[in-house]
Each structure stands twice: as C-alpha cells, then as structure tokens.
Design an enzyme around this catalytic site. Structure first.
Site, PDB file in Angstrom:
ATOM      1  N   HIS A 259       9.414  -6.442   4.409  1.00 25.74           N
ATOM      2  CA  HIS A 259       8.817  -5.659   3.333  1.00 25.74           C
ATOM      3  C   HIS A 259       7.953  -6.525   2.420  1.00 25.74           C
ATOM      4  CE1 HIS A 259       9.259  -1.399   2.770  1.00 25.74           C
ATOM      5  NE2 HIS A 259       9.208  -1.524   1.454  1.00 25.74           N
TER       6      HIS A 259
ATOM      7  N   HIS B 217       2.618   6.461   1.165  1.00 26.12           N
ATOM      8  CA  HIS B 217       3.412   6.907   0.021  1.00 26.12           C
ATOM      9  C   HIS B 217       3.134   8.370  -0.279  1.00 26.12           C
ATOM     10  CE1 HIS B 217       3.826   2.578  -1.777  1.00 26.12           C
ATOM     11  NE2 HIS B 217       4.750   2.839  -0.875  1.00 26.12           N
TER      12      HIS B 217
ATOM     13  N   TYR C 218       2.169  -1.734  -7.536  1.00 29.00           N
ATOM     14  CA  TYR C 218       1.408  -2.880  -7.056  1.00 29.00           C
ATOM     15  C   TYR C 218       0.264  -3.267  -7.994  1.00 29.00           C
ATOM     16  CZ  TYR C 218       3.995  -2.031  -2.820  1.00 29.00           C
ATOM     17  OH  TYR C 218       5.011  -1.848  -1.922  1.00 29.00           O
TER      18      TYR C 218
ATOM     19  N   ARG D 170       5.997  -0.510   7.307  1.00 34.56           N
ATOM     20  CA  ARG D 170       7.446  -0.624   7.149  1.00 34.56           C
ATOM     21  C   ARG D 170       7.989  -1.215   8.444  1.00 34.56           C
ATOM     22  NH1 ARG D 170       6.153   4.758   5.438  1.00 34.56           N
ATOM     23  NH2 ARG D 170       6.469   5.070   3.191  1.00 34.56           N
TER      24      ARG D 170
ATOM     25  N   ARG E  32       4.517  -6.217   3.492  1.00 35.45           N
ATOM     26  CA  ARG E  32       3.973  -4.919   3.057  1.00 35.45           C
ATOM     27  C   ARG E  32       3.568  -4.983   1.581  1.00 35.45           C
ATOM     28  NH1 ARG E  32       4.112   0.733   4.093  1.00 35.45           N
ATOM     29  NH2 ARG E  32       5.041   2.036   2.469  1.00 35.45           N
TER      30      ARG E  32
ATOM     31  N   LYS F 126       7.684   8.075   7.632  1.00 32.76           N
ATOM     32  CA  LYS F 126       8.853   8.817   7.178  1.00 32.76           C
ATOM     33  C   LYS F 126       8.660  10.312   7.399  1.00 32.76           C
ATOM     34  CE  LYS F 126      10.692   5.681   3.663  1.00 32.76           C
ATOM     35  NZ  LYS F 126      11.071   5.536   2.230  1.00 32.76           N
TER      36      LYS F 126
END
Length: 300
Positions: A246, A272, A281, A150, A249, A174
């Site tokens: 992004h 994730h 994806y 990210r 990514r 995150k």
C-alpha cells in the site's frame, strides 16, 4: 435469534448484495466476534442481537478500550457493528437499531507513509534479477508504483486485461467495479520481460492461465507473498520505514498530486468511491502552501 446464524446471514448479504471481497467480509466478522465475546463474558448471550441495548454497546466499547485497542481500530469496530444492526433492521429482524446513537471515538487524520522516487528506485534496484523470480518481482513493483494498485488488484490482474497498445490496464476493484488505469512504458517493459523470461518457463496451473503474476508452482501469488517480497527488499537496503504494497499506492497518488495532477483524475485511477478519501494525499508541506499563497493570492 442466534448470534452465529445471524452473522452467517450477514456474511451472505455482504457478499451477494454489497459485492464485498472475502477479506472485507472477514474484517466485518472479526469486529462482530468481539461483540459476541463481550456478551458471552457479560452473561447475556441468550439475549441475541434483538435484545442488545445502547447501554450494553457502550459498555462493550469500554471493554474494548480496556484491552488497549486504539481509537482508530475502535472506530472500525463500531462501523462493522453498525452495519450489522442496519442489516438486521432492513431484514426486519429487529424493530429498533441500538447503534443509532453509538458514538465513535474521535481520531485524527492519519497521513499515509510515502516513499520518494529515489527510495522506490533503491528498493527496485535491490532485486536480484539473476534469480529466476527476479524479473517477476521487478515487474510487480513497477506495476504497483506505475498504476497505484491495491495488493488484491495486483494479484488478480489478468493478461487479458492488459492493453499495452493503448497504454492501459483494466482493473477489477472493490465490489467488482471495473476501471481503466494508465500504465507507464517502464512497467510495460518490465512486464514483457517477465512474460518472456520467466512466466513462459512455468508449468501453469489450469486455474491460473490468465493470471499475470505467478509463483514457482504456476499459481496465483498470495497477498502475503507480495508483502514478503517487499519486506525482504526493504531489509536488504537497511531502510527503516514501514513499507508495504500500500506504500507504493500512497506514493503513486502523492507524487501525482504533488506534481499538479487533478484530484478527480487521481480519484478515478485509485478507484475511490468518494473524493474525500483521495483528499488525504493533498498533504503538501507548509512551505509549498506559503509560496502558493504568495504567488497567486491578490493580496500577497
């Protein structure tokens, strides 16, 4: 209850208890601001959060729709409002959650924009390495694509979290969750060149001594600067795709999965929380799916 004070309390809850970044918290506040604007226009501001009903929330979403806001953004707004009222319920500031039956608009699954390997090579090749920051920019893009980071993880990447001997970097993602991500030999080479050719010439700010990628003033790069670097390169080669950090990514994940990588491994590398997020994806083309069926199904 006063809206402003409760939103401030909610911000503290998101930061301390949920461990969210400032960007995520600001997104929640932006969504709640729309609700406050609506109740102001409706003349019911004095009700406070404890006086809002489901009917008024549905009216608010009609109000949002009339302003041309897309279903996807509406769904995000509803998610933010639901989180706010859930917090109020946990804190016993309201007795009943008015958002319990608030429905989100149906939205399709949006596939991310991706780049081919050739397109990525073209963007990186457009970097002018004769400029002082050229090698830095090359290292940035190779790291984005090599590790699937990210943009916030990229600008926060620390020198002390580079373990090149082992082929890994440590990422603080995150909610302050840490993960180890493999890094390619190409990215390692470009980072080492950046460290020796550009970064060592800078007068580094004391707060940024351990930060890997720096601007000319020796400070941490901003998110906007990363977007600007990529936008400038994309325009220089005349590419018409909407490319952002992004996108690198997305391309990282898609190329791994298309190449046969395990979905669970890609989930771990991307950081994730849910594998459902990673499944986006797996947008393989129909011809590939047909050939897979022919090759492996016992009835084919």
């Amino acid at each position: 209850m006063i809206w402003e004070s409760e939103i401030e309390s909610f911000k503290g809850y998101l930061k301390v208890e949920k461990g969210l970044s400032d960007n995520s918290i600001n997104a929640y506040v932006t969504d709640l601001t729309k609700l406050v604007t609506f109740v102001k226009e409706k003349g019911i501001l004095d009700k406070g959060p404890d006086g809002i009903s489901l009917t008024e929330l549905n009216e608010m979403m009609e109000w949002v729709t009339q302003r041309g806001i897309s279903p996807r953004t509406q769904a995000r707004i509803i998610s933010g409002i639901k989180s706010f009222f859930k917090y109020l319920l946990i804190e016993e500031k309201i007795e009943k959650d008015p958002t319990a039956l608030l429905e989100s608009p149906k939205i399709g699954r949006k596939l991310p924009e991706i780049l081919s390997v050739e397109e990525i090579d073209s963007i990186i090749a457009a970097i002018d390495t004769k400029k002082p920051e050229g090698q830095r920019n090359k290292a940035i893009l190779e790291t984005l694509y090599s590790c699937g980071l990210r943009v916030s993880e990229l600008i926060d990447l620390k020198i002390s979290n580079l373990f090149f001997e082992s082929g890994f970097i440590k990422i603080e993602g995150k909610a302050n969750k840490e993960r180890l991500v493999p890094i390619s030999t190409k990215a390692i080479k470009e980072i080492n060149l950046y460290l020796s050719e550009y970064r060592r010439t800078l007068r580094i700010h004391p707060d940024s001594e351990d930060v890997l990628f720096l601007n000319r003033r020796g400070k941490k790069l901003s998110r906007v600067m990363i977007f600007t670097i990529i936008k400038t390169l994309v325009e220089a080669i005349g590419m018409e795709k909407n490319v952002s950090p992004h996108t690198f990514r997305h391309s990282f994940a898609t190329h791994l999965i298309d190449g046969g990588a395990n979905l669970r491994a890609v989930q771990e590398m991307l950081g994730h929380e849910s594998i459902i997020t990673t499944e986006i994806y797996t947008h393989l083309d129909k011809e590939y799916l047909k050939n897979t069926m022919i090759q492996f199904h016992p009835r084919s």
